[in-house]
Design an enzyme around this catalytic site. Structure first.
Site, PDB file in Angstrom:
ATOM      1  N   ARG A   1       0.816  -1.220   0.000  1.00 46.01           N
ATOM      2  CA  ARG A   1       0.000   0.000   0.000  1.00 46.01           C
ATOM      3  C   ARG A   1       0.849   1.269   0.000  1.00 46.01           C
ATOM      4  O   ARG A   1       0.339   2.376  -0.190  1.00 46.01           O
ATOM      5  CB  ARG A   1      -0.920   0.016   1.224  1.00 46.01           C
ATOM      6  CG  ARG A   1      -1.824  -1.172   1.325  1.00 46.01           C
ATOM      7  CD  ARG A   1      -2.644  -1.099   2.585  1.00 46.01           C
ATOM      8  NE  ARG A   1      -3.536   0.035   2.561  1.00 46.01           N
ATOM      9  CZ  ARG A   1      -4.725   0.037   1.985  1.00 46.01           C
ATOM     10  NH1 ARG A   1      -5.166  -1.044   1.407  1.00 46.01           N
ATOM     11  NH2 ARG A   1      -5.475   1.113   1.999  1.00 46.01           N
TER      12      ARG A   1
ATOM     13  N   TRP B   1       2.848   5.969   1.859  1.00 47.36           N
ATOM     14  CA  TRP B   1       2.970   6.395   0.456  1.00 47.36           C
ATOM     15  C   TRP B   1       2.698   7.895   0.504  1.00 47.36           C
ATOM     16  O   TRP B   1       1.567   8.333   0.763  1.00 47.36           O
ATOM     17  CB  TRP B   1       1.947   5.682  -0.410  1.00 47.36           C
ATOM     18  CG  TRP B   1       2.122   5.943  -1.873  1.00 47.36           C
ATOM     19  CD1 TRP B   1       2.912   5.249  -2.745  1.00 47.36           C
ATOM     20  CD2 TRP B   1       1.499   6.969  -2.644  1.00 47.36           C
ATOM     21  NE1 TRP B   1       2.812   5.789  -4.005  1.00 47.36           N
ATOM     22  CE2 TRP B   1       1.954   6.841  -3.976  1.00 47.36           C
ATOM     23  CE3 TRP B   1       0.602   7.996  -2.350  1.00 47.36           C
ATOM     24  CZ2 TRP B   1       1.543   7.693  -5.004  1.00 47.36           C
ATOM     25  CZ3 TRP B   1       0.189   8.834  -3.368  1.00 47.36           C
ATOM     26  CH2 TRP B   1       0.652   8.682  -4.682  1.00 47.36           C
TER      27      TRP B   1
ATOM     28  N   ASN C   1      -4.308   6.851   7.299  1.00 48.21           N
ATOM     29  CA  ASN C   1      -4.305   6.537   5.871  1.00 48.21           C
ATOM     30  C   ASN C   1      -5.447   7.339   5.252  1.00 48.21           C
ATOM     31  O   ASN C   1      -6.576   7.254   5.705  1.00 48.21           O
ATOM     32  CB  ASN C   1      -4.540   5.024   5.713  1.00 48.21           C
ATOM     33  CG  ASN C   1      -4.982   4.627   4.313  1.00 48.21           C
ATOM     34  OD1 ASN C   1      -5.741   3.699   4.135  1.00 48.21           O
ATOM     35  ND2 ASN C   1      -4.513   5.328   3.318  1.00 48.21           N
ATOM     36  N   GLY C   2      -5.119   8.142   4.234  1.00 51.10           N
ATOM     37  CA  GLY C   2      -6.164   8.948   3.598  1.00 51.10           C
ATOM     38  C   GLY C   2      -5.672  10.361   3.360  1.00 51.10           C
ATOM     39  O   GLY C   2      -4.459  10.613   3.365  1.00 51.10           O
TER      40      GLY C   2
ATOM     41  N   LYS D   1       1.516  -2.870 -17.986  1.00 46.89           N
ATOM     42  CA  LYS D   1       2.352  -3.778 -17.172  1.00 46.89           C
ATOM     43  C   LYS D   1       3.818  -3.424 -17.350  1.00 46.89           C
ATOM     44  O   LYS D   1       4.580  -3.325 -16.398  1.00 46.89           O
ATOM     45  CB  LYS D   1       2.170  -5.231 -17.602  1.00 46.89           C
ATOM     46  CG  LYS D   1       1.087  -6.111 -17.111  1.00 46.89           C
ATOM     47  CD  LYS D   1       0.922  -6.331 -15.659  1.00 46.89           C
ATOM     48  CE  LYS D   1       0.324  -5.160 -14.947  1.00 46.89           C
ATOM     49  NZ  LYS D   1      -1.009  -5.034 -14.645  1.00 46.89           N
TER      50      LYS D   1
ATOM     51  N   GLU E   1       4.736  -0.040 -15.724  1.00 48.57           N
ATOM     52  CA  GLU E   1       4.675  -0.075 -14.260  1.00 48.57           C
ATOM     53  C   GLU E   1       5.931  -0.647 -13.638  1.00 48.57           C
ATOM     54  O   GLU E   1       6.451  -0.105 -12.676  1.00 48.57           O
ATOM     55  CB  GLU E   1       3.509  -0.966 -13.804  1.00 48.57           C
ATOM     56  CG  GLU E   1       2.164  -0.329 -13.788  1.00 48.57           C
ATOM     57  CD  GLU E   1       1.098  -1.298 -13.273  1.00 48.57           C
ATOM     58  OE1 GLU E   1       0.436  -0.971 -12.303  1.00 48.57           O
ATOM     59  OE2 GLU E   1       0.940  -2.393 -13.857  1.00 48.57           O
TER      60      GLU E   1
ATOM     61  N   HIS F   1      -1.543   7.671 -37.861  1.00 46.58           N
ATOM     62  CA  HIS F   1      -1.960   9.031 -37.557  1.00 46.58           C
ATOM     63  C   HIS F   1      -1.011   9.695 -36.569  1.00 46.58           C
ATOM     64  O   HIS F   1      -1.450  10.367 -35.635  1.00 46.58           O
ATOM     65  CB  HIS F   1      -3.400   9.025 -37.047  1.00 46.58           C
ATOM     66  CG  HIS F   1      -4.353   8.454 -38.041  1.00 46.58           C
ATOM     67  ND1 HIS F   1      -4.728   9.124 -39.174  1.00 46.58           N
ATOM     68  CD2 HIS F   1      -4.972   7.250 -38.098  1.00 46.58           C
ATOM     69  CE1 HIS F   1      -5.555   8.367 -39.879  1.00 46.58           C
ATOM     70  NE2 HIS F   1      -5.704   7.219 -39.248  1.00 46.58           N
TER      71      HIS F   1
HETATM   72  C1  G6P Z   1      -3.442   0.844  -8.926  1.00 56.41           C
HETATM   73  C2  G6P Z   1      -2.829  -0.520  -9.184  1.00 56.41           C
HETATM   74  C3  G6P Z   1      -3.375  -1.104 -10.477  1.00 56.41           C
HETATM   75  C4  G6P Z   1      -4.897  -1.176 -10.414  1.00 56.41           C
HETATM   76  C5  G6P Z   1      -5.503   0.203 -10.105  1.00 56.41           C
HETATM   77  C6  G6P Z   1      -6.972   0.097  -9.779  1.00 56.41           C
HETATM   78  O1  G6P Z   1      -2.989   1.749  -9.864  1.00 56.41           O
HETATM   79  O2  G6P Z   1      -1.428  -0.430  -9.255  1.00 56.41           O
HETATM   80  O3  G6P Z   1      -2.865  -2.414 -10.652  1.00 56.41           O
HETATM   81  O4  G6P Z   1      -5.381  -1.641 -11.634  1.00 56.41           O
HETATM   82  O5  G6P Z   1      -4.870   0.775  -8.959  1.00 56.41           O
HETATM   83  O6  G6P Z   1      -7.113  -0.598  -8.563  1.00 56.41           O
HETATM   84  P1  G6P Z   1      -8.378  -1.409  -8.139  1.00 56.41           P
HETATM   85  O7  G6P Z   1      -8.072  -1.886  -6.757  1.00 56.41           O
HETATM   86  O8  G6P Z   1      -9.531  -0.451  -8.178  1.00 56.41           O
HETATM   87  O9  G6P Z   1      -8.557  -2.515  -9.116  1.00 56.41           O
END
Ligand code: G6P
Length: 610
Positions: free
Chosen positions: A27, A76, A102-103, A487, A490, A506
């Site tokens: 997280r 984070w 958290n938030g 992917k 990331e 285009h």
């Molecule tokens: C983050 C994750 C992604 C995920 C997205 C949506 O960016 O790294 O892998 O697709 O959130 O998350 P969710 O929990 O709503 O699927």
């Protein structure tokens, strides 16, 4: 984002808190800290910048910190850079109150100003320090820890899962949440709190899902809940079906690799839940045939890979069921005042906590629309707020880059499309039976694909120095290309783009140079020739071409060197197979480039802020 934990019991709290934080590191992982009430009744706080391992080393895995009551946090950064100063827990000047959060507290600047006028000093840039001092202010004013928390809740705007320890209550953790996840488990003589299930699975499988604006008081072996008026509320324990091993690496080098390999199983499990005796059955989702018949339009919302599942669903539902489908990024949908007309709004989310997706579902409900959540985490906010819930059976997904949850969402989407098509009379019994059989066979075909990973690994080794990678396809092949590209970005940090193959001319084609890698996805037979022509056009400009093609697709003898085959399947379902080599490609490049595969830089798995 961020993960929080809390513990009160008879054991030494620090090792338990650190163990919980390890499970929540997905997280956020730029700094971490814990606060404990020690044997003399004082609060000890230890924090460190960087991964949790730094904090573990500093405290010898928590062994050097005494106390049986405490809170912890893995961060984070939102307000203020990652640093020891900005790391949680934060505390008041007297160090009698400490909190983790958290938030996002949206009105933190305004509250901070008021607190400064009342003599408070601030040492960090965080909104959490403001939250902590606000609780402190009201505790000093009313002398009641529950009142302090409810006054806090009445004054802050934003989202929070907040856990507080107070020197005057040495055997208690106080907590509250709004729009950020929090669960609480009680076991023997202990109570434990966390942002997510994996953090407490080692201790208990029975949890309370804390509702918005509920206050919790955790004591040894007991938890009491209150509303904002501090009246006690009764809650039900919910049993978790995930097991602790599911959240461990199980011998794989990375969670991502393990989760890629779990895809045959999660696809099977998700379909088992949606099939009875060879027929699709949505009774557990709560959707009756009557509900399906009423669907005259669908809006799909999601973020990241979940949005990409929506892109696939759009192709499949419109083609099979002939119902108009719009797919939107949740962050756009929630703010753009869309024209809506009785559609079913489908929210896709692994975590069930993504802030934008949650807001989109709320916006849909406010417009009087029915909502269906396709989520993985039982009891998550989106699951609780939607009218209908389809649970994907992916189990805990730890790696930040999603793989198995994406695959489980895809098959859930296919099953939904086939069921809708059947109920609307757009497919006959034979085709329906064939489609259901094909869906069930997907798991085995996925298994075969796992064995072909070495081809991709070798190709990744040859291409690890590429600066740019393009992915192209048409129809469902385009839909899976966007996921392959995400992917790669990331976790490998290589620049990449996905294009509908027809769009290449285009503008994008001007970016193709000698050696640029272009992946083509070729599974839609009537579109193969067209995409192939586009690929050849890039080859003529120096591109290195690779293709992912279904076994039955014929390719020219010359011109295409790197071919990765996937088993044949009904063309609506090919994204489930085509994504596998793309996941492996991203994975191996990330490993080869020495990146932290499961925790890529700057990202977090659960995006609970905008
Ligand atoms: C983050 C994750 C992604 C995920 C997205 C949506 O960016 O790294 O892998 O697709 O959130 O998350 P969710 O929990 O709503 O699927």
């Amino acid at each position: 984002m961020c993960g929080i934990v809390g513990y009160i019991g008879n054991e030494q709290a620090a090792p338990i808190l650190l163990d919980g934080l390890k499970k929540l590191e997905y997280r956020g992982y730029d700094s971490a800290g814990i606060a404990l009430l020690n044997a003399s009744g004082d609060i000890d706080i230890v924090k460190a910048k960087g991964r949790l391992s730094v904090l573990c080393e500093m405290t010898d895995d928590g062994k050097t910190m005494n106390g049986t009551c405490g809170i912890g946090h893995t961060r984070w950064a939102t307000h203020g850079e990652p640093s020891e100063n900005n790391a949680h827990p934060h505390c008041n000047d007297e160090k009698t109150i400490a909190a983790v959060h958290n938030g996002i507290i949206e009105n933190y600047a305004e509250l901070k100003e008021k607190l400064i006028k009342r003599g408070y000093k601030f040492y960090s840039q965080t909104d959490t320090e403001v939250a902590t001092k606000l609780v402190d202010y009201y505790y000093k004013k009313y002398g009641d820890p529950l009142r302090a928390i409810s006054e806090f809740a009445l004054r802050v705007r934003g989202s929070y899962a907040l856990a507080v320890v107070n020197k005057d209550f040495p055997d208690t953790v106080f907590a509250i949440r709004k729009d950020s996840p929090m669960i609480i488990g009680v076991t023997g003589g202990a109570a434990i709190l966390a942002s997510d299930v994996p953090a407490i699975l080692n201790y208990t499988k029975n949890v309370y899902y804390v509702d918005n604006l509920q206050i919790a008081r955790l004591e040894k072996g007991a938890v009491t809940f209150y509303n904002l008026d501090r009246e006690e509320v009764q809650k039900e324990l919910v049993a978790i079906t995930w097991n602790a091993e599911a959240a461990e690496k199980g011998g794989y080098e990375h969670f991502m690799l393990k989760e890629i390999h779990e895809q045959p199983k999660v696809v099977k499990d998700t379909l088992n839940y949606l099939c009875r005796d060879g027929r699709l059955d949505f009774s557990e989702v709560g959707l009756t045939d009557k509900d399906f018949k009423r669907i005259n339009g669908i809006v799909i919302v999601g973020c990241g890979s979940a949005y990409h599942v929506g892109v696939v669903m759009q192709y499949v539902i419109e083609d099979l069921a002939r119902v108009p489908v719009r797919v939107e990024l949740a962050s756009e949908f929630r703010y753009r005042n869309p024209v809506l007309n009785g559609e079913l709004v489908v929210a896709i989310s692994q975590s069930g906590e993504t802030a934008d997706t949650l807001a989109a579902i709320r916006a849909a409900k406010e417009s009087g629309l029915k909502t269906l959540a396709i989520v993985n985490v039982v009891g998550s906010s989106i699951a609780r707020e939607a009218d209908f819930v389809l649970y994907t059976k992916a189990g805990p997904e730890i790696s930040v880059a999603t793989t198995k949850a994406y695959s489980a969402q895809l098959v859930a989407g296919y099953a939904f499309a086939v069921k809708l098509a059947k109920i609307r009379g757009k497919i006959d019994n034979n085709y329906y039976d064939k489609l259901v059989t094909e869906l069930i066979a997907l798991s085995e075909k996925l298994d075969c694909l796992m064995e072909r990973k070495e081809e991709i690994q070798k190709f990744a080794a040859k291409t690890m120095d590429k600066q740019d990678v393009f992915f192209i396809g048409r129809g469902a092949d385009y839909a899976v290309s966007v996921e392959g590209s995400l992917k790669l970005k990331e976790i490998s940090y290589i620049h990449s783009e996905a294009y509908a193959a027809g769009e290449l001319k285009h503008g994008t084609i001007s970016l193709i140079e000698d050696g640029t890698l272009v992946f083509g996805v070729l599974t839609q037979k009537n579109l193969v020739e067209k995409t192939l022509s586009n690929l050849i056009e890039t080859a003529s400009r120096g591109a290195l071409i690779a293709v992912i093609a279904s076994d039955g697709v014929k390719l020219p003898v010359k011109g295409i060197d790197n071919v990765f085959r996937i088993p044949d399947v009904d063309e609506h379902f090919t994204p489930s197979l085509a994504v596998i080599p793309l996941q492996f490609f991203a994975y191996y490049l990330s490993v080869l480039r020495g990146n932290d595969v499961d925790k890529p830089r700057n990202l977090a798995k659960s995006v609970t802020v905008e």
